[in-house]
Design an enzyme around this catalytic site. Structure first.
Site, PDB file in Angstrom:
ATOM      1  N   CYS A 404       0.869  -1.179   0.000  1.00  9.90           N
ATOM      2  CA  CYS A 404       0.000   0.000   0.000  1.00  9.90           C
ATOM      3  C   CYS A 404       0.898   1.219   0.000  1.00  9.90           C
ATOM      4  CB  CYS A 404      -0.984  -0.026   1.167  1.00  9.90           C
ATOM      5  SG  CYS A 404      -0.216  -0.008   2.791  1.00  9.90           S
ATOM      6  N   HIS A 539      30.990   2.724 -10.169  1.00  5.92           N
ATOM      7  CA  HIS A 539      31.218   3.890  -9.315  1.00  5.92           C
ATOM      8  C   HIS A 539      31.883   3.519  -7.997  1.00  5.92           C
ATOM      9  CE1 HIS A 539      27.728   2.166  -7.398  1.00  5.92           C
ATOM     10  NE2 HIS A 539      27.868   3.003  -6.385  1.00  5.92           N
TER      11      HIS A 539
END
Length: 632
Positions: A404, A539
């Site tokens: 939800c 990275h």
């Protein structure tokens, strides 16, 4: 039954979440704002068809795979149900409740018949195509029944609304109390839907929200009391928990609690706050529910009328300021409740030694994992999803995944084997084991992305990716050669780890270390050893020194979002390296404006906690310069 009601609560969130956009259009088009009728009409088109929207949204929410065929079945079902019932009794108005019933039945029939096999001569109508057909048939029967039964339901709803309004202050308090007490089970949306979209009538519009936005001067009495709680009370509770935290943990919990306090103030989304103390200190949650009831009673008694489209945050307060009644008084009430929440929470925590965040007996502090340290997956949501699946007990323990606004709603084979502590360590704000087969994990407003990642991983036949992080404590090493052997991997300005503009690094959640603000885009190995991991987005890189010391070099902040753009990798996992060997190059000019910072932390992820990294110099360091830090 509880699981069924929770599914209703979860399904209600899809249509409710679509309302803020319509509410903004409706408000901006009004004469007191932009005075553009066609914009107001666009917003009003949604509120005029709420029943149909709920039928579609709930059908999709109930369907196992959220397929569009369920939405079509929900729409057709509502049309048939409404037409049949009103043909027998012209006074019938099914409203939003009728749309909810149609959506539930359509979703359940979809789950039952979406893979049905028909004889060859009818095969075209099999599978998902059969769902709208069988739904229409079911609604034909139900519509006939509703033609005679619904007038009594309508009368009952009218009496319930009348009782709640006639009860005045007491009725407002009861609604506020039930709203918060039902939240842990996710059932508050059920009662909210009745109050927001059913109770009361004004020019053909029903419900507190719809009537308020359409100019009903009597609407908003049951909504205004939420503003002091969501904009002021709960944020103040966060600062009370920060003030009551243990000194050594206060800094760590401040970032989390201040962030969710701001979210509550601006948007009115409060679940991350409430679940941060709901199960750690249940008595506080009961106090919170009582204070919510008190707030609704006070604003009702003062005659304050204000409303919202989604939740009672600053955005809705500002947008609806000109149509609210006594909005400045509402702010004054909010300030008073902020003071009450702070004092009550602070002294209750202290006096009863409640284990709110930062006061736990163990060393575990509920924090979200580094959004850049996505492990081998290269995606923070996939990494979190993989960790949660492992913590729950593996794919085999998960039978259904839903979500939800802020929480994962999972159906599992056995919730008891799920490791709640590990899930909190991996980013959950809270874990609710509703019963043996229902589990909820409170994640936050980006829960949808975690749920999608979990579904993909569970449905995949491949093994779960290695996230690089487990719930267990990292192994510790005893440094034998000293930090003096660690060289500068990047040329630039040497900084303390606390100067990194990311709390995951600056608060040493991943370990102690140092940082460098780079002057050129080249990374070399600071130790002799081997490559333990190369991130797919290039990275960051992990190294293991010859003495066992683990080193993580993270280039910049949020550089994972670049997906490797501007980076070149020169080594592979498992490859041996020596100090000064080229590992990665990156284009400073190309990436510097695309990320928050290029400051690059160098972390010793398994350093003994008794050791601390101390800088031996300040300012500029040359590439591969030695004797720059020491372990104290």
């Amino acid at each position: 039954m509880l699981g069924f009601l929770q599914r209703i609560g979860k399904s209600l969130m899809l249509p409710i979440a679509a309302l803020p956009a319509a509410a903004l259009l409706l408000r901006f088009g009004q004469p007191d704002l932009l005075n553009i009728p066609f914009i107001a009409a666009a917003g009003n088109a949604v509120f005029s068809n709420l029943a149909l929207i709920f039928a579609i949204g709930i059908a999709v929410g109930f369907a196992k795979d959220n397929n569009g065929a369920a939405a079509l079945a929900g729409a057709m079902g509502f049309f048939v149900l409404s037409a049949c019932a009103t043909s027998l009794n012209k006074t019938i108005n099914l409203g939003v409740l009728g749309g909810i019933i149609a959506g539930i039945i359509a979703g359940m029939l979809y789950n039952r018949y979406h893979n049905i096999k028909l004889p060859d001569w009818l095969a075209f109508f099999g599978g998902r195509r059969f769902v709208p057909i069988v739904t229409s048939g079911a609604m034909l029967v139900l519509g006939f029944i509703f033609g005679y039964v619904w007038p009594y339901v309508q009368t009952g709803m009218s009496h319930l609304a009348t009782w709640l309004y006639d009860a005045g202050v007491f009725g407002a308090a009861i609604y506020g109390l039930l709203n918060r007490l039902l939240l842990p089970l996710g059932l508050h949306h059920v009662i909210n839907t009745l109050v927001w979209f059913e109770f009361g009538t004004f020019k053909g519009f029903h419900g507190e929200i719809t009537r308020f936005l359409n100019g009903d001067p009597h609407a908003g009495l049951l909504l205004s009391g939420f503003f002091p709680i969501m904009m002021f009370g709960l944020p103040a509770a966060c600062f009370a928990m920060i003030a009551a935290a243990k000194k050594e943990k206060r800094k760590a919990v401040t970032g989390m609690l201040a962030g969710i306090a701001l979210t509550s103030f601006v948007t009115g989304v409060t679940e991350p706050i409430e679940f941060s103390f709901m199960f750690l200190a249940p008595a506080l949650y009961v106090i919170h529910a009582i204070l919510t009831a008190l707030s609704l009673a006070v604003t009702y008694m003062l005659g304050i009328h204000d409303g919202f489209s989604f939740s009672a945050g600053a955005i809705d307060y500002i947008i609806n300021y000109r149509i609210a009644q006594k909005p400045l008084l509402l702010l004054f009430v909010g300030i008073i409740f902020a003071a009450i929440y702070f004092v009550v929470f602070y002294f209750a925590i202290k006096w009863f030694d409640l284990k709110t965040p930062g006061r736990e007996d163990d060393d575990l502090i509920e924090t979200n994992p580094d959004p850049n340290a996505a492990g081998e997956t290269g995606d923070k949501y996939e990494a979190m999803a993989a960790r949660f699946i492992k913590d729950i007990g593996g794919k085999e323990n998960i039978t259904n995944i839903d979500h939800c606004t802020t929480r994962l709603r999972l159906t599992v084979a056995d919730s008891q084997i799920a490791d709640g502590t590990a899930m909190k360590h991996h980013g959950a704000h809270g874990v609710v084991k509703v019963n043996k087969t229902n589990l909820q994990i409170i994640v936050g407003t980006d829960v949808e992305f975690v749920a999608d990642a979990m579904k993909k991983l569970v449905q995949s036949s491949a093994d779960l990716p290695d996230t690089g992080i487990t719930a267990s404590e990292p192994s510790l090493v005893t440094v034998t050669i000293g930090a003096e052997s660690v060289c500068a991997p990047i040329k630039g300005k040497l900084l303390s780890i606390t100067d990194v503009p990311d709390k995951v690094f600056s608060e040493k959640m991943m370990g102690d270390g140092f940082a460098i603000d780079p002057e050129e885009g080249l990374v070399v190995s600071p130790v002799d050893g081997k490559v333990s991991g190369v991130f797919p987005t290039k990275h960051a890189i992990g190294l293991t020194g010859s003495d066992g010391l683990e080193v993580l070099i993270h280039i910049g902040i949020d550089t994972v979002t670049l997906n490797g753009e501007g980076f070149i990798n020169y080594v592979q996992e498992g490859e041996g390296v020596v100090k000064g060997q080229k590992l990665i190059s990156f284009d400073i000019e190309a990436i510097k404006d695309k990320v928050p910072s290029l400051i690059s932390p160098v972390i010793f992820t398994n350093l003994d906690p008794s050791k601390h990294v101390v800088l031996k110099k300040s300012g500029h360091v040359a590439l591969n310069e030695s004797d720059i830090v020491t372990f104290d």
